[in-house]
Write a protein that holds these residues in place. Structure first.
Motif, PDB file in Angstrom:
ATOM      1  N   THR A 106      44.016 -41.900  22.764  1.00 13.70           N
ATOM      2  CA  THR A 106      44.847 -42.430  23.841  1.00 13.70           C
ATOM      3  C   THR A 106      46.328 -42.357  23.496  1.00 13.70           C
ATOM      4  O   THR A 106      47.176 -42.420  24.380  1.00 13.70           O
ATOM      5  N   VAL A 107      46.618 -42.226  22.218  1.00 11.85           N
ATOM      6  CA  VAL A 107      48.007 -42.128  21.756  1.00 11.85           C
ATOM      7  C   VAL A 107      48.402 -40.684  21.529  1.00 11.85           C
ATOM      8  O   VAL A 107      49.460 -40.232  21.986  1.00 11.85           O
ATOM      9  N   ILE A 108      47.526 -39.958  20.849  1.00 15.39           N
ATOM     10  CA  ILE A 108      47.889 -38.614  20.408  1.00 15.39           C
ATOM     11  C   ILE A 108      48.115 -37.664  21.569  1.00 15.39           C
ATOM     12  O   ILE A 108      48.868 -36.694  21.457  1.00 15.39           O
ATOM     13  N   LEU A 109      47.472 -37.921  22.693  1.00 15.81           N
ATOM     14  CA  LEU A 109      47.624 -37.037  23.846  1.00 15.81           C
ATOM     15  C   LEU A 109      49.086 -36.915  24.276  1.00 15.81           C
ATOM     16  O   LEU A 109      49.502 -35.898  24.829  1.00 15.81           O
ATOM     17  N   PHE A 110      49.855 -37.947  24.011  1.00 17.55           N
ATOM     18  CA  PHE A 110      51.240 -37.989  24.479  1.00 17.55           C
ATOM     19  C   PHE A 110      52.235 -37.586  23.395  1.00 17.55           C
ATOM     20  O   PHE A 110      53.454 -37.711  23.585  1.00 17.55           O
ATOM     21  N   HIS A 111      51.717 -37.086  22.284  1.00 20.17           N
ATOM     22  CA  HIS A 111      52.581 -36.670  21.174  1.00 20.17           C
ATOM     23  C   HIS A 111      52.125 -35.320  20.641  1.00 20.17           C
ATOM     24  O   HIS A 111      51.488 -35.236  19.594  1.00 20.17           O
ATOM     25  N   PRO A 112      52.428 -34.255  21.345  1.00 24.41           N
ATOM     26  CA  PRO A 112      51.958 -32.931  20.926  1.00 24.41           C
ATOM     27  C   PRO A 112      52.384 -32.556  19.515  1.00 24.41           C
ATOM     28  O   PRO A 112      51.680 -31.781  18.848  1.00 24.41           O
ATOM     29  N   TYR A 113      53.462 -33.119  19.008  1.00 29.60           N
ATOM     30  CA  TYR A 113      53.919 -32.766  17.667  1.00 29.60           C
ATOM     31  C   TYR A 113      52.949 -33.232  16.587  1.00 29.60           C
ATOM     32  O   TYR A 113      53.037 -32.817  15.427  1.00 29.60           O
ATOM     33  N   LEU A 114      52.013 -34.116  16.953  1.00 32.86           N
ATOM     34  CA  LEU A 114      51.024 -34.600  15.986  1.00 32.86           C
ATOM     35  C   LEU A 114      49.881 -33.609  15.777  1.00 32.86           C
ATOM     36  O   LEU A 114      49.064 -33.796  14.883  1.00 32.86           O
ATOM     37  N   PHE A 115      49.843 -32.562  16.605  1.00 30.60           N
ATOM     38  CA  PHE A 115      48.822 -31.527  16.429  1.00 30.60           C
ATOM     39  C   PHE A 115      49.407 -30.411  15.567  1.00 30.60           C
ATOM     40  O   PHE A 115      50.454 -29.856  15.895  1.00 30.60           O
ATOM     41  N   GLY A 116      48.716 -30.085  14.498  1.00 35.16           N
ATOM     42  CA  GLY A 116      49.252 -29.116  13.565  1.00 35.16           C
ATOM     43  C   GLY A 116      48.862 -27.676  13.835  1.00 35.16           C
ATOM     44  O   GLY A 116      49.484 -26.765  13.297  1.00 35.16           O
ATOM     45  N   TYR A 117      47.855 -27.484  14.663  1.00 35.83           N
ATOM     46  CA  TYR A 117      47.363 -26.127  14.927  1.00 35.83           C
ATOM     47  C   TYR A 117      47.319 -25.872  16.438  1.00 35.83           C
ATOM     48  O   TYR A 117      46.859 -26.736  17.190  1.00 35.83           O
ATOM     49  N   TRP A 118      47.773 -24.689  16.820  1.00 33.44           N
ATOM     50  CA  TRP A 118      47.871 -24.331  18.233  1.00 33.44           C
ATOM     51  C   TRP A 118      47.363 -22.925  18.477  1.00 33.44           C
ATOM     52  O   TRP A 118      47.517 -22.038  17.623  1.00 33.44           O
ATOM     53  N   GLY A 119      46.754 -22.747  19.658  1.00 35.39           N
ATOM     54  CA  GLY A 119      46.401 -21.407  20.074  1.00 35.39           C
ATOM     55  C   GLY A 119      47.571 -20.731  20.752  1.00 35.39           C
ATOM     56  O   GLY A 119      48.648 -21.315  20.885  1.00 35.39           O
TER      57      GLY A 119
END
Length: 128
Positions: A106-119
């Motif tokens: 519920t938190v991470i969805l609003f903070h894309p910078y917390l995702f380290g891997y992207w397609g």
């Protein structure tokens, strides 16, 4: 390292449906959360949906009731079923994965910078 490849984008008319897929490879055992994000021209990247490895999900208000995120752990694949599409859904859609310290979906969805891997993204275009 984790490698993500999206597929399933395309062009549809308003009211139509698409299903996006994201195939993960590499050190997938380290992933505890995955999400879908989108970015339209001239706009910031926004979270669409996220799911953790316990199956907990989170959705942006704009897609609740229309989009469904799911995952097939045996296939290391993430999905986004998109129904009742409208022109405002037109964007490049990206799959993302997070490893490391847990953050609530519920938190991470609003903070894309917390995702380290992207397609690389897959384009979705909805015409009226």
């Amino acid at each position: 390292q984790v490698h993500l490849v999206e597929s399933g984008g395309g062009s549809v008319q308003a009211g139509g449906s698409l299903r996006l897929s994201c195939a993960a490879s590499g050190y997938t055992g380290s992933i505890y959360c995955m999400g879908w994000f989108r970015q339209a021209p001239g706009k910031v990247r926004e979270g669409v949906a996220a799911i953790d490895n316990d199956g907990r999900t989170s959705y942006a208000d704009s897609v609740k009731g229309r989009f469904t995120i799911s995952q097939d752990n045996a296939k290391n694949t993430l999905y986004l079923q998109m129904n009742s599409l409208n022109p405002e859904d037109t964007a490049m859609y990206y799959c993302a994965a997070r490893t490391g310290v847990r953050v609530a979906v519920t938190v991470i969805l609003f903070h894309p910078y917390l995702f380290g891997y992207w397609g690389q993204g897959t384009q979705v275009t909805v015409s009226s």
